[in-house]
Scaffold this motif. Structure first.
Motif, PDB file in Angstrom:
ATOM      1  N   LYS A   1       5.899  -6.649  -8.928  1.00  0.00           N
ATOM      2  CA  LYS A   1       6.563  -5.421  -9.371  1.00  0.00           C
ATOM      3  C   LYS A   1       8.019  -5.747  -9.724  1.00  0.00           C
ATOM      4  CE  LYS A   1       3.051  -2.729  -8.494  1.00  0.00           C
ATOM      5  NZ  LYS A   1       3.131  -1.465  -7.789  1.00  0.00           N
TER       6      LYS A   1
ATOM      7  N   GLN B   1      10.473  -2.096  -7.411  1.00  0.00           N
ATOM      8  CA  GLN B   1      10.294  -1.668  -6.032  1.00  0.00           C
ATOM      9  C   GLN B   1      11.244  -2.409  -5.090  1.00  0.00           C
ATOM     10  OE1 GLN B   1       5.544  -0.773  -6.709  1.00  0.00           O
ATOM     11  NE2 GLN B   1       6.157  -2.045  -4.986  1.00  0.00           N
TER      12      GLN B   1
ATOM     13  N   SER C   1       0.956  -1.168 -11.201  1.00  0.00           N
ATOM     14  CA  SER C   1      -0.295  -0.955 -10.457  1.00  0.00           C
ATOM     15  C   SER C   1      -1.536  -1.019 -11.333  1.00  0.00           C
ATOM     16  CB  SER C   1      -0.230   0.401  -9.750  1.00  0.00           C
ATOM     17  OG  SER C   1       0.922   0.455  -8.956  1.00  0.00           O
TER      18      SER C   1
ATOM     19  N   ARG D   1      -2.972  -4.694 -12.701  1.00  0.00           N
ATOM     20  CA  ARG D   1      -3.067  -5.866 -11.832  1.00  0.00           C
ATOM     21  C   ARG D   1      -4.398  -6.605 -11.954  1.00  0.00           C
ATOM     22  NH1 ARG D   1      -0.498  -2.909  -6.615  1.00  0.00           N
ATOM     23  NH2 ARG D   1      -2.018  -1.386  -7.358  1.00  0.00           N
TER      24      ARG D   1
ATOM     25  N   THR E   1       2.479  -5.472  -3.757  1.00  0.00           N
ATOM     26  CA  THR E   1       2.097  -4.334  -2.888  1.00  0.00           C
ATOM     27  C   THR E   1       0.650  -3.917  -3.176  1.00  0.00           C
ATOM     28  OG1 THR E   1       3.081  -2.691  -4.431  1.00  0.00           O
ATOM     29  CG2 THR E   1       4.468  -3.445  -2.600  1.00  0.00           C
TER      30      THR E   1
ATOM     31  N   GLY F   1      -3.499   4.114 -11.363  1.00  0.00           N
ATOM     32  CA  GLY F   1      -4.144   2.881 -10.901  1.00  0.00           C
ATOM     33  C   GLY F   1      -3.789   2.493  -9.482  1.00  0.00           C
ATOM     34  N   SER F   2      -3.056   3.353  -8.775  1.00  0.00           N
ATOM     35  CA  SER F   2      -2.700   3.043  -7.388  1.00  0.00           C
ATOM     36  C   SER F   2      -3.657   3.736  -6.436  1.00  0.00           C
ATOM     37  CB  SER F   2      -1.263   3.483  -7.085  1.00  0.00           C
ATOM     38  OG  SER F   2      -1.179   4.901  -7.033  1.00  0.00           O
ATOM     39  N   THR F   3      -3.789   3.212  -5.232  1.00  0.00           N
ATOM     40  CA  THR F   3      -4.628   3.864  -4.219  1.00  0.00           C
ATOM     41  C   THR F   3      -4.035   5.211  -3.791  1.00  0.00           C
ATOM     42  OG1 THR F   3      -3.596   2.424  -2.575  1.00  0.00           O
ATOM     43  CG2 THR F   3      -5.751   1.783  -3.363  1.00  0.00           C
ATOM     44  N   PRO F   4      -2.713   5.361  -3.639  1.00  0.00           N
ATOM     45  CA  PRO F   4      -2.167   6.671  -3.242  1.00  0.00           C
ATOM     46  C   PRO F   4      -2.453   7.774  -4.258  1.00  0.00           C
ATOM     47  CG  PRO F   4      -0.551   4.954  -2.854  1.00  0.00           C
ATOM     48  CD  PRO F   4      -1.653   4.324  -3.632  1.00  0.00           C
TER      49      PRO F   4
ATOM     50  N   THR G   1       3.347   7.297  -2.182  1.00  0.00           N
ATOM     51  CA  THR G   1       2.844   5.918  -2.253  1.00  0.00           C
ATOM     52  C   THR G   1       3.020   5.302  -0.871  1.00  0.00           C
ATOM     53  OG1 THR G   1       2.823   3.811  -3.414  1.00  0.00           O
ATOM     54  CG2 THR G   1       4.996   4.848  -3.166  1.00  0.00           C
ATOM     55  N   ASP G   2       3.007   3.973  -0.796  1.00  0.00           N
ATOM     56  CA  ASP G   2       3.126   3.315   0.502  1.00  0.00           C
ATOM     57  C   ASP G   2       4.501   3.571   1.120  1.00  0.00           C
ATOM     58  OD1 ASP G   2       0.674   2.362  -0.204  1.00  0.00           O
ATOM     59  OD2 ASP G   2       1.391   0.376  -0.789  1.00  0.00           O
TER      60      ASP G   2
ATOM     61  N   ILE H   1       7.418   1.200   0.189  1.00  0.00           N
ATOM     62  CA  ILE H   1       7.973   1.356  -1.167  1.00  0.00           C
ATOM     63  C   ILE H   1       8.955   2.526  -1.140  1.00  0.00           C
ATOM     64  CG2 ILE H   1       7.435   1.899  -3.579  1.00  0.00           C
ATOM     65  CD1 ILE H   1       4.655   0.612  -3.112  1.00  0.00           C
TER      66      ILE H   1
ATOM     67  N   GLU I   1      -2.899   0.481   4.214  1.00  0.00           N
ATOM     68  CA  GLU I   1      -2.822  -0.244   2.933  1.00  0.00           C
ATOM     69  C   GLU I   1      -2.567  -1.724   3.216  1.00  0.00           C
ATOM     70  OE1 GLU I   1      -3.302   1.536   0.076  1.00  0.00           O
ATOM     71  OE2 GLU I   1      -3.275   3.460   1.125  1.00  0.00           O
TER      72      GLU I   1
ATOM     73  N   TYR J   1      -2.027  -5.382   2.359  1.00  0.00           N
ATOM     74  CA  TYR J   1      -1.606  -6.062   1.128  1.00  0.00           C
ATOM     75  C   TYR J   1      -2.229  -7.460   1.029  1.00  0.00           C
ATOM     76  CZ  TYR J   1       2.173  -2.617   0.388  1.00  0.00           C
ATOM     77  OH  TYR J   1       2.897  -1.482   0.160  1.00  0.00           O
TER      78      TYR J   1
HETATM   79  N1  GLU Z   1      -0.611  -0.390  -2.208  1.00  0.00           N
HETATM   80  C1  GLU Z   1      -1.024   0.628  -3.134  1.00  0.00           C
HETATM   81  C2  GLU Z   1      -1.867   0.044  -4.238  1.00  0.00           C
HETATM   82  O1  GLU Z   1      -2.106  -1.125  -4.276  1.00  0.00           O
HETATM   83  C3  GLU Z   1       0.139   1.402  -3.676  1.00  0.00           C
HETATM   84  C4  GLU Z   1       1.285   0.593  -4.161  1.00  0.00           C
HETATM   85  C5  GLU Z   1       1.177   0.171  -5.592  1.00  0.00           C
HETATM   86  O2  GLU Z   1       0.791   0.983  -6.445  1.00  0.00           O
HETATM   87  O3  GLU Z   1       1.516  -0.969  -5.843  1.00  0.00           O
HETATM   88  O4  GLU Z   1      -2.335   0.754  -5.080  1.00  0.00           O
END
Ligand code: GLU
Length: 293
Positions: A59, A62, A103, A106, A121, A172-175, A213-214, A217, A239, A241
């Protein structure tokens, strides 16, 4: 003249290091790059070592994990972990090419070989493992919510259930996925950008009521502007990593896992944290157990 001088300097340097010109260890298993490391023939480790170059996705926005500032080079915990991996490949810092990996892209940049690994992250989860593989985990964060300092109306994810508050996250993020189950109307309440700094700006400007988000971050943004922002409530997910690598490259994943375990043991993991995200008040805790699946 220049060449002769360079040769003399090299010879002097070699003597000073106690090196000899005729190494006897150039066997099949030996990488022939500019370092004394040797790796299995045909492995990703050998290829990178011989190239004396590595491309790493991280990133750029961040604080504490991967932030590109005035130096022009990203800085943060993920960046330090990636440097440790590069160093164990025999590749010096100045031979790392850093590529921004928001995100959403990746998995793509790993699959299409734009990068050799991703440290960003990057939560390990089954869906992502369908396309790529993860070494690690090397840290465990948790999803949280950031609000304006004077906000008392949002105290956790349940505060979005009445349908009135807007929350920002990253595509595209988990949050961004997780928060959907807490909002009443995804279309009007969930605002998505490609990077978290845009969410922070939207919160600052009043276009959204929260960023999710996390925790680490968000803590990075709060540390940069304690007058403006705070966390609202506790973490509500886990989360872990990981380092993203090619799905079928078990040899390289095993290597990265070995590097991480060694960094846990020799203090370099702790040092990387203390120098970066650790300055923002988050705990590193004890080393996570590496998942060698
Ligand atoms: N750790 C979470 C993810 O991989 C949120 C942070 C991010 O978007 O990098 O989606």
């Amino acid at each position: 003249m220049r060449t002769k001088r360079a040769a003399v300097l090299t010879a002097v340097a070699a003597l000073a290091l106690g090196l000899t010109a005729c190494g006897d260890d150039a066997g099949e298993e030996t990488g022939s790059g500019g370092s004394d490391k040797s790796f299995a023939a045909g492995s990703t480790m050998e290829r990178l070592n011989e190239a004396q170059a590595i491309t790493i996705g991280t990133k750029f926005d961040q604080p504490g994990f991967g932030l590109k500032g005035l130096s022009g080079q990203p800085e943060g915990f993920d960046v330090e972990i990636a440097k440790i991996i590069a160093s164990e490949l025999g590749i010096p810092e100045d031979k790392i090419e850093w590529v921004e990996a928001p995100s959403k892209v990746r998995e793509d940049v790993i699959v299409n070989e734009t990068v050799d690994l991703v440290a960003a992250t990057y939560t390990i989860n089954p869906k992502r493992k369908e396309r790529i593989a993860f070494a690690g985990p090397y840290y465990e964060a948790g999803q949280n919510i950031m609000v304006k300092k004077d906000d008392t109306s949002i105290t956790g994810p349940d505060s979005f259930s009445d349908g009135t508050k807007k929350v920002c996250s990253v595509t595209g993020s988990t949050p961004a996925e997780e928060i959907k189950q807490y909002v009443k109307d995804v279309g009007s309440q969930l605002v998505l950008f490609d990077t978290y700094d845009k969410c922070r700006d939207a919160l600052q400007g009043g276009q959204v009521d929260a960023v999710t988000t996390d925790n680490v971050i968000l803590l990075g943004y709060i540390a940069k502007d304690e007058e403006s922002f705070k966390l609202a409530g506790e973490n509500f997910t886990k989360e872990p990593y990981g380092i993203g690598v090619q799905k079928d490259d078990t040899e390289f994943r095993d290597f990265v896992n070995d590097v991480l375990e060694a960094a846990f043991a020799d203090g370099s993991w702790q040092q990387a944290w203390d120098d970066t995200a650790g300055t923002f008040g988050a705990e590193l805790g004890t080393p996570p157990t590496i998942d060698r699946y």
